[in-house]
Design a protein around this motif. Sequence first.
Motif, PDB file in Angstrom:
ATOM      1  N   TRP A   1      -1.562 -25.437 -26.206  1.00 33.58           N
ATOM      2  CA  TRP A   1      -0.207 -25.551 -25.663  1.00 33.58           C
ATOM      3  C   TRP A   1       0.322 -24.197 -25.232  1.00 33.58           C
ATOM      4  O   TRP A   1       1.031 -24.080 -24.233  1.00 33.58           O
ATOM      5  N   ASP A   2       0.008 -23.150 -26.021  1.00 33.22           N
ATOM      6  CA  ASP A   2       0.443 -21.806 -25.648  1.00 33.22           C
ATOM      7  C   ASP A   2      -0.133 -21.415 -24.294  1.00 33.22           C
ATOM      8  O   ASP A   2       0.560 -20.845 -23.445  1.00 33.22           O
ATOM      9  N   PHE A   3      -1.401 -21.737 -24.117  1.00 31.56           N
ATOM     10  CA  PHE A   3      -2.035 -21.441 -22.834  1.00 31.56           C
ATOM     11  C   PHE A   3      -1.376 -22.218 -21.700  1.00 31.56           C
ATOM     12  O   PHE A   3      -1.101 -21.661 -20.623  1.00 31.56           O
ATOM     13  N   LEU A   4      -1.122 -23.502 -21.917  1.00 30.17           N
ATOM     14  CA  LEU A   4      -0.545 -24.340 -20.864  1.00 30.17           C
ATOM     15  C   LEU A   4       0.845 -23.868 -20.479  1.00 30.17           C
ATOM     16  O   LEU A   4       1.165 -23.734 -19.295  1.00 30.17           O
ATOM     17  N   MET A   5       1.680 -23.589 -21.467  1.00 29.67           N
ATOM     18  CA  MET A   5       3.031 -23.136 -21.173  1.00 29.67           C
ATOM     19  C   MET A   5       3.025 -21.775 -20.474  1.00 29.67           C
ATOM     20  O   MET A   5       3.801 -21.520 -19.556  1.00 29.67           O
ATOM     21  N   GLY A   6       2.112 -20.897 -20.923  1.00 28.31           N
ATOM     22  CA  GLY A   6       2.002 -19.600 -20.270  1.00 28.31           C
ATOM     23  C   GLY A   6       1.555 -19.714 -18.825  1.00 28.31           C
ATOM     24  O   GLY A   6       2.060 -19.014 -17.945  1.00 28.31           O
ATOM     25  N   LYS A   7       0.590 -20.607 -18.576  1.00 28.74           N
ATOM     26  CA  LYS A   7       0.099 -20.806 -17.214  1.00 28.74           C
ATOM     27  C   LYS A   7       1.196 -21.356 -16.302  1.00 28.74           C
ATOM     28  O   LYS A   7       1.360 -20.891 -15.159  1.00 28.74           O
ATOM     29  N   MET A   8       1.961 -22.302 -16.797  1.00 30.41           N
ATOM     30  CA  MET A   8       3.031 -22.895 -15.976  1.00 30.41           C
ATOM     31  C   MET A   8       4.164 -21.894 -15.769  1.00 30.41           C
ATOM     32  O   MET A   8       4.742 -21.824 -14.678  1.00 30.41           O
TER      33      MET A   8
END
Length: 261
Positions: free
Chosen positions: A106-113
Amino acid sequence: MEKEMKRRNLEMQLEYMESYLPKEIIAEYNLTTEMIRKYMLASAEPIVIEEKEVESKTATPIQFYVTSFIGIQLLFATMLTVGSGTLEEIQKGTLRRIVASPATAWDFLMGKMLSTFLVIMFSIVVGLGYAKLLFGETIIPSLLGWVIIFIASLFSMSLGLAIAMGTRSIKSTTAVVNFVSMPLLFLAGIVVPESVLPKWVRPIANYFPLGRALKDFRLLEIYKRSASEIAPDILWLSLATLITLIIAVVLYNWAVKRIEV
């Protein structure tokens, strides 16, 4: 002269009514002299005409093209950036290392977005400034205008992520995004005014979230419509964005589980 004669005539009638109207009728119908007076004055002038001068506002070509530039950024760049970027991290093994680390996927996804959103916002601001520098005219979005852009970009990122997680290939993602976005560039009213679209196409511009968002943005920033007029559309855009985001997250979780396996 005629209005004044009517008023005086009514006043004389009221004086006689006060003297000769039976008290029991007044009590039965709960009438007052003032009520009778207002009724008689209204009947003497039943229609009131008020003239107002209405000035219509039309969009200049530069204003329309500036908003079209924003729509193109949301329709192509946003979807491709978040979709292809996520697949690149999967292919490089970055996401696998994130899964094995204390950080969550989730950290990766939120950072990417978030990084995608910042890049797109910077691109939009540069485009607005470029229009002002080159043509001497641009659009400075209001707070609600930026809210519409944020919701539209979140929808676009969610759609791009869903396509990427469904295809699992950068080439396929690029092909699908282009296949979907190219017709919508015209059918959703991005670069072509809705007024010149065929009638059977106009529902796409009205109900496809990015087309609706850009239309509301134009109504707000160019035609100066009130926030209350587009508030129902913002609720619809938020709901559509939430549904698309949920679908993207489900597909993303499925991709993460396959990596873990």
